[in-house]
Design a protein around this motif. Structure first.
Motif, PDB file in Angstrom:
ATOM      1  N   ILE A 117     -22.650 -12.873  27.156  1.00 28.88           N
ATOM      2  CA  ILE A 117     -22.107 -13.715  26.095  1.00 28.88           C
ATOM      3  C   ILE A 117     -21.281 -12.874  25.126  1.00 28.88           C
ATOM      4  O   ILE A 117     -21.706 -11.798  24.706  1.00 28.88           O
ATOM      5  N   THR A 118     -20.094 -13.343  24.795  1.00 26.56           N
ATOM      6  CA  THR A 118     -19.159 -12.555  23.988  1.00 26.56           C
ATOM      7  C   THR A 118     -19.708 -12.237  22.593  1.00 26.56           C
ATOM      8  O   THR A 118     -19.315 -11.243  21.982  1.00 26.56           O
ATOM      9  N   LYS A 119     -20.592 -13.082  22.076  1.00 25.61           N
ATOM     10  CA  LYS A 119     -21.170 -12.849  20.748  1.00 25.61           C
ATOM     11  C   LYS A 119     -22.257 -11.774  20.761  1.00 25.61           C
ATOM     12  O   LYS A 119     -22.652 -11.283  19.699  1.00 25.61           O
ATOM     13  N   ASN A 120     -22.723 -11.416  21.944  1.00 25.63           N
ATOM     14  CA  ASN A 120     -23.837 -10.465  22.044  1.00 25.63           C
ATOM     15  C   ASN A 120     -23.282  -9.035  22.015  1.00 25.63           C
ATOM     16  O   ASN A 120     -23.268  -8.322  23.017  1.00 25.63           O
ATOM     17  N   GLU A 121     -22.821  -8.623  20.853  1.00 22.32           N
ATOM     18  CA  GLU A 121     -22.137  -7.339  20.717  1.00 22.32           C
ATOM     19  C   GLU A 121     -23.045  -6.160  21.065  1.00 22.32           C
ATOM     20  O   GLU A 121     -22.593  -5.166  21.649  1.00 22.32           O
ATOM     21  N   ASP A 267     -18.864 -18.530  25.206  1.00 15.59           N
ATOM     22  CA  ASP A 267     -17.903 -17.768  25.991  1.00 15.59           C
ATOM     23  C   ASP A 267     -18.632 -16.564  26.574  1.00 15.59           C
ATOM     24  O   ASP A 267     -19.543 -16.021  25.937  1.00 15.59           O
ATOM     25  N   GLN A 268     -18.256 -16.172  27.783  1.00 15.84           N
ATOM     26  CA  GLN A 268     -18.867 -15.012  28.421  1.00 15.84           C
ATOM     27  C   GLN A 268     -17.796 -14.051  28.922  1.00 15.84           C
ATOM     28  O   GLN A 268     -16.717 -14.479  29.321  1.00 15.84           O
ATOM     29  N   TYR A 269     -18.138 -12.772  28.912  1.00 13.79           N
ATOM     30  CA  TYR A 269     -17.318 -11.773  29.579  1.00 13.79           C
ATOM     31  C   TYR A 269     -17.845 -11.545  30.985  1.00 13.79           C
ATOM     32  O   TYR A 269     -19.056 -11.525  31.212  1.00 13.79           O
ATOM     33  N   ASP A 270     -16.923 -11.380  31.917  1.00  9.77           N
ATOM     34  CA  ASP A 270     -17.243 -10.883  33.253  1.00  9.77           C
ATOM     35  C   ASP A 270     -16.999  -9.379  33.200  1.00  9.77           C
ATOM     36  O   ASP A 270     -15.875  -8.936  32.938  1.00  9.77           O
ATOM     37  N   MET A 271     -18.046  -8.583  33.410  1.00  7.30           N
ATOM     38  CA  MET A 271     -17.949  -7.131  33.293  1.00  7.30           C
ATOM     39  C   MET A 271     -18.287  -6.483  34.632  1.00  7.30           C
ATOM     40  O   MET A 271     -19.041  -7.053  35.438  1.00  7.30           O
ATOM     41  N   SER A 272     -17.737  -5.294  34.872  1.00  7.44           N
ATOM     42  CA  SER A 272     -18.013  -4.627  36.136  1.00  7.44           C
ATOM     43  C   SER A 272     -18.072  -3.117  35.952  1.00  7.44           C
ATOM     44  O   SER A 272     -17.514  -2.555  35.007  1.00  7.44           O
ATOM     45  N   PHE A 273     -18.750  -2.479  36.903  1.00  7.55           N
ATOM     46  CA  PHE A 273     -18.869  -1.021  36.949  1.00  7.55           C
ATOM     47  C   PHE A 273     -18.597  -0.609  38.386  1.00  7.55           C
ATOM     48  O   PHE A 273     -19.387  -0.876  39.286  1.00  7.55           O
ATOM     49  N   ASP A 274     -17.427   0.001  38.618  1.00  6.97           N
ATOM     50  CA  ASP A 274     -17.029   0.457  39.949  1.00  6.97           C
ATOM     51  C   ASP A 274     -17.577   1.858  40.159  1.00  6.97           C
ATOM     52  O   ASP A 274     -17.156   2.815  39.511  1.00  6.97           O
ATOM     53  N   PHE A 275     -18.542   1.992  41.074  1.00  4.17           N
ATOM     54  CA  PHE A 275     -19.217   3.273  41.262  1.00  4.17           C
ATOM     55  C   PHE A 275     -18.273   4.355  41.795  1.00  4.17           C
ATOM     56  O   PHE A 275     -18.462   5.530  41.513  1.00  4.17           O
ATOM     57  N   ASP A 276     -17.274   3.952  42.560  1.00  2.00           N
ATOM     58  CA  ASP A 276     -16.368   4.939  43.178  1.00  2.00           C
ATOM     59  C   ASP A 276     -15.362   5.509  42.178  1.00  2.00           C
ATOM     60  O   ASP A 276     -15.070   6.701  42.185  1.00  2.00           O
ATOM     61  N   SER A 277     -14.822   4.651  41.319  1.00  2.00           N
ATOM     62  CA  SER A 277     -13.757   5.098  40.424  1.00  2.00           C
ATOM     63  C   SER A 277     -14.257   5.546  39.055  1.00  2.00           C
ATOM     64  O   SER A 277     -13.595   6.286  38.364  1.00  2.00           O
ATOM     65  N   ALA A 278     -15.443   5.029  38.662  1.00  5.21           N
ATOM     66  CA  ALA A 278     -15.966   5.386  37.335  1.00  5.21           C
ATOM     67  C   ALA A 278     -16.876   6.603  37.445  1.00  5.21           C
ATOM     68  O   ALA A 278     -17.614   6.771  38.424  1.00  5.21           O
TER      69      ALA A 278
END
Length: 282
Positions: A117-121, A267-278
């Protein structure tokens, strides 16, 4: 405290902890075992790759991972994360991911995704600290609906026996993981489609869950909601509904929802963590 997989933890214990963890959330929840089982089974939850924090054998925090494909990439989708109030601000999220990411990589997972959720800073900052970045934003709506009849040249068809391929040409935005065909297919017996026909051509559709009243997918030809929108919704039975995870990039559909006085409650953010590039934080 000990962190270990949830493969031997009863679903009842997980659901109790989940509901307690979200009891003071922006949108308090009270999930049932039946609802959680259906949704998590459909999204591909793997309890051996889901992890919990145990304090004296009591589950106090968790990450539930659904192993699936998002486009062409094998991903671990965070179906739910929670920490009960008494154990927050102890860095448990970071510790959970420290355990989880290693196990995911060993099992060939290339990427982890989640919705927040976008408000969940505070949570957003915690996920960013782990290595997640924001990819896109969704809007969610709720509304009380009273079925109406609209006279038009188009035919409205309500169907429990439909094919997802029938609506492929009407995709107005890329659906979130839980709303993709291969996930919805797993509980299709509980889904109902409404389609608008212009002669033999389908020009608008929506798919909703007959019990939860969630509208999982919807679309209109040429994204033309001014022509097809109200006609499509005229086929929706009376009830309280919500529409989940509609990409903000499609301003036309959100203008239509605003016109219909649907309540954009989250509202929600779709977030990701790419193990190969990060670069791993662990």
């Amino acid at each position: 405290m000990e962190i270990k997989s949830l493969e031997n933890t009863p679903i009842r214990e997980i659901v109790l902890t989940l509901n307690f963890a979200f009891s003071d959330y922006f949108v308090p929840i009270n999930f049932t075992e039946e609802y959680v089982n259906e949704r998590w089974t459909a999204s591909g939850v793997d309890y051996s790759l889901s992890f919990g924090v145990f304090d004296k054998d009591k589950l106090v925090g968790f990450i539930i991972h659904a192993i699936n494909n998002y486009g062409e990439t094998k991903v671990a989708y965070n179906a739910s994360t929670g920490v009960i109030p008494s154990h927050r601000r102890q860095g448990l999220l970071t510790k959970l991911y420290s355990k989880a990411i290693t196990a995911l990589q060993i099992n060939g997972i290339q990427k982890s995704t989640l919705e927040c959720i976008t408000k969940n800073e505070r949570a957003i900052l915690a996920y960013q600290k782990v290595g997640f970045t924001i990819d896109r934003q969704y809007k969610l709506y709720k509304f009380d609906w009273k079925q109406i009849e609209i006279k038009s040249e188009f035919e409205v068809n309500v169907n429990t026996d439909f094919l997802f391929d029938d609506f492929k040409q009407l995709q107005n935005y890329f659906p979130s993981i839980e709303n993709q065909d291969h996930c919805l297919e797993k509980y299709k017996e509980n889904l109902i489609s409404i389609a608008v026909f212009d002669a033999e051509e389908i020009v608008a559709y929506l798919i909703f869950h007959k019990n939860s009243k969630r509208i999982h997918r919807l679309g209109a030809k040429d994204n033309n909601w001014n022509i097809f929108g109200e006609i499509l919704f005229s086929g929706l039975p009376t009830g309280n509904y919500n529409i989940i995870n509609v990409d903000t990039v499609n301003s036309t559909i959100h203008d239509f929802f605003k016109k219909m006085n649907f309540d954009n409650y989250i509202d929600q953010y779709d977030m990701s963590f790419d193990f190969d590039s990060a670069q791993s934080k662990f």
